[in-house]
Motif scaffolding. Structure first.
Motif, PDB file in Angstrom:
ATOM      1  N   VAL A   1       0.859  -1.178   0.000  1.00  0.00           N
ATOM      2  CA  VAL A   1       0.000   0.000   0.000  1.00  0.00           C
ATOM      3  C   VAL A   1       0.899   1.234   0.000  1.00  0.00           C
ATOM      4  CG1 VAL A   1      -2.019  -1.062   1.053  1.00  0.00           C
ATOM      5  CG2 VAL A   1      -0.222  -0.124   2.529  1.00  0.00           C
ATOM      6  N   VAL A   2       0.563   2.191  -0.843  1.00  0.00           N
ATOM      7  CA  VAL A   2       1.393   3.381  -1.022  1.00  0.00           C
ATOM      8  C   VAL A   2       0.695   4.581  -0.403  1.00  0.00           C
ATOM      9  CG1 VAL A   2       2.494   4.911  -2.703  1.00  0.00           C
ATOM     10  CG2 VAL A   2       2.323   2.449  -3.168  1.00  0.00           C
ATOM     11  N   GLY A   3       1.377   5.280   0.486  1.00  0.00           N
ATOM     12  CA  GLY A   3       0.806   6.447   1.140  1.00  0.00           C
ATOM     13  C   GLY A   3       0.906   7.692   0.286  1.00  0.00           C
ATOM     14  N   GLY A   4       0.429   8.816   0.846  1.00  0.00           N
ATOM     15  CA  GLY A   4       0.467  10.087   0.145  1.00  0.00           C
ATOM     16  C   GLY A   4       1.806  10.788   0.303  1.00  0.00           C
ATOM     17  N   SER A   5       1.869  12.025  -0.214  1.00  0.00           N
ATOM     18  CA  SER A   5       3.132  12.755  -0.194  1.00  0.00           C
ATOM     19  C   SER A   5       2.885  14.214  -0.535  1.00  0.00           C
ATOM     20  CB  SER A   5       4.114  12.159  -1.215  1.00  0.00           C
ATOM     21  OG  SER A   5       5.327  12.901  -1.238  1.00  0.00           O
ATOM     22  N   PRO A   6       3.738  15.123  -0.052  1.00  0.00           N
ATOM     23  CA  PRO A   6       3.662  16.513  -0.508  1.00  0.00           C
ATOM     24  C   PRO A   6       4.250  16.697  -1.901  1.00  0.00           C
ATOM     25  CG  PRO A   6       5.471  16.257   1.036  1.00  0.00           C
ATOM     26  CD  PRO A   6       4.727  14.946   1.024  1.00  0.00           C
ATOM     27  N   PHE A   7       4.898  15.674  -2.433  1.00  0.00           N
ATOM     28  CA  PHE A   7       5.419  15.734  -3.800  1.00  0.00           C
ATOM     29  C   PHE A   7       4.256  15.686  -4.794  1.00  0.00           C
ATOM     30  CE2 PHE A   7       9.265  13.322  -1.974  1.00  0.00           C
ATOM     31  CZ  PHE A   7       9.932  14.499  -1.692  1.00  0.00           C
ATOM     32  N   ASN A   8       4.520  16.132  -6.015  1.00  0.00           N
ATOM     33  CA  ASN A   8       3.561  16.038  -7.115  1.00  0.00           C
ATOM     34  C   ASN A   8       4.276  15.491  -8.346  1.00  0.00           C
ATOM     35  OD1 ASN A   8       0.958  17.480  -6.171  1.00  0.00           O
ATOM     36  ND2 ASN A   8       2.574  18.911  -5.588  1.00  0.00           N
TER      37      ASN A   8
END
Length: 242
Positions: free
Chosen positions: A56-63
Motif C-alpha cells: 500500500v502506497v501512502g500520500g506525499s507533498p510531492f507532485n
C-alpha cells in the motif's frame, strides 16, 4: 516476514509514522503483519515482488507534475521505485494499492496523463462508484455513494489504456481505477480517521493545500464526516492478499 508492506512517500517522519498507523489500523493488521518501508530514504528492494504479497502506497507533498528541474534526488528515486512497483503490479507479480500521490505515478508510468486541472480542496468529498466499481473485488461491498477525504493539487486526466474506472465525482472524474487484478489506485485517502486527517493537516498547514486560517473550519467538517466506507477498501485488500 510480513506479507504486506506500507511504502512511505512522505519526507516528514512524524507524518509518515502516523500514516503507517492509519493504514495498519484500517487494515486491522498488527505491526508484525504490515511492514514499513521508507521510499524517501531507501529505494524499493529489487526482490519486492518475492518479498511481499501486497503493498500500500501512502500520500506525499510531492507532485508528479512538479517540473523535473525542481525535483530532488529523493523524489526522483522515489518515483522510480513506485514506477517499478506499478509495472510489477500491472503484470500481476505483486498486488498494490496506490493512494493520492501514488495514483499520479501509476497513471504516468502506465501511459495515462496527470494534470493540475483536477485539484480538490482539503476535506470530505462525495465519491460515487461506477457500475464496474460496484462489482470490483475491493470496492464492490461499498455504499454506491460515500464520503472520503481528499487534499491534492493534481489528478488523472486520462487513465492508462487498460484501466477500469471504479469511482468518480464531479470535481475529479477519476477517483479510483483498477488495472488487471493486482493494481488499484485511489485519488482519495482511504486510510485516515477524521482525527488523524486533522493532525496531518496541521503538518501541511502552510503547504498550499488550504488557507492556513481556515484550519479550524475545515477540521470541524472533517471531524463531522462519516468515513465508514474507505477503510473497507484497505481491509478487503489485506484480506485478499495477506
Amino acid at each position: 516476514m510480513a506479507s504486506l508492506v506500507y511504502l512511505c512517500a512522505r519526507p516528514q517522519e512524524g507524518a509518515a509514522a502516523a500514516e503507517y498507523e492509519s493504514f495498519r489500523t484500517a487494515m486491522r493488521r498488527g505491526e508484525d503483519e504490515l511492514e514499513r518501508w521508507d521510499l524517501v530514504r531507501e529505494p524499493l528492494p529489487v526482490d519486492a515482488a518475492a518479498r511481499w504479497h501486497g503493498a500500500v502506497v501512502g500520500g506525499s507533498p510531492f507532485n508528479v507534475t512538479d517540473p523535473e528541474s525542481t525535483k530532488t534526488d529523493a523524489q526522483r528515486r522515489l518515483e522510480a521505485s513506485l514506477a517499478h512497483l506499478a509495472e510489477e503490479a500491472a503484470a500481476g507479480s505483486i498486488a498494490a494499492l496506490f493512494t493520492c500521490y501514488g495514483i499520479g505515478v501509476a497513471t504516468r508510468t502506465l501511459g495515462g496523463e496527470v494534470t493540475r486541472a483536477y485539484p480538490e480542496d482539503t476535506g470530505p468529498t462525495s465519491v460515487t462508484l461506477t457500475p464496474e466499481g460496484r462489482h470490483d473485488a475491493l470496492f464492490g461491498g461499498l455504499a454506491e455513494t460515500f464520503t472520503a477525504l481528499t487534499a491534492h493539487k493534481e489528478g488523472t486526466a486520462r487513465m492508462p489504456e487498460d484501466a477500469v474506472l471504479l469511482a468518480q465525482n464531479e470535481g475529479c472524474p477519476v477517483q479510483a481505477y483498477r488495472v488487471g487484478d493486482h493494481l488499484w489506485a485511489t485519488q482519495f485517502h482511504p486510510e485516515p480517521t477524521g482525527r488523524a486527517f486533522t493532525e496531518r493537516m496541521a503538518v501541511y498547514r502552510d503547504d498550499g493545500y488550504f488557507a492556513a486560517g481556515d484550519y479550524d473550519v475545515i477540521s470541524a467538517r472533517v471531524l463531522a464526516a462519516s468515513l465508514s466506507e474507505p477503510p473497507r477498501i484497505l481491509r478487503a485488500f489485506a484480506d485478499t492478499f495477506a
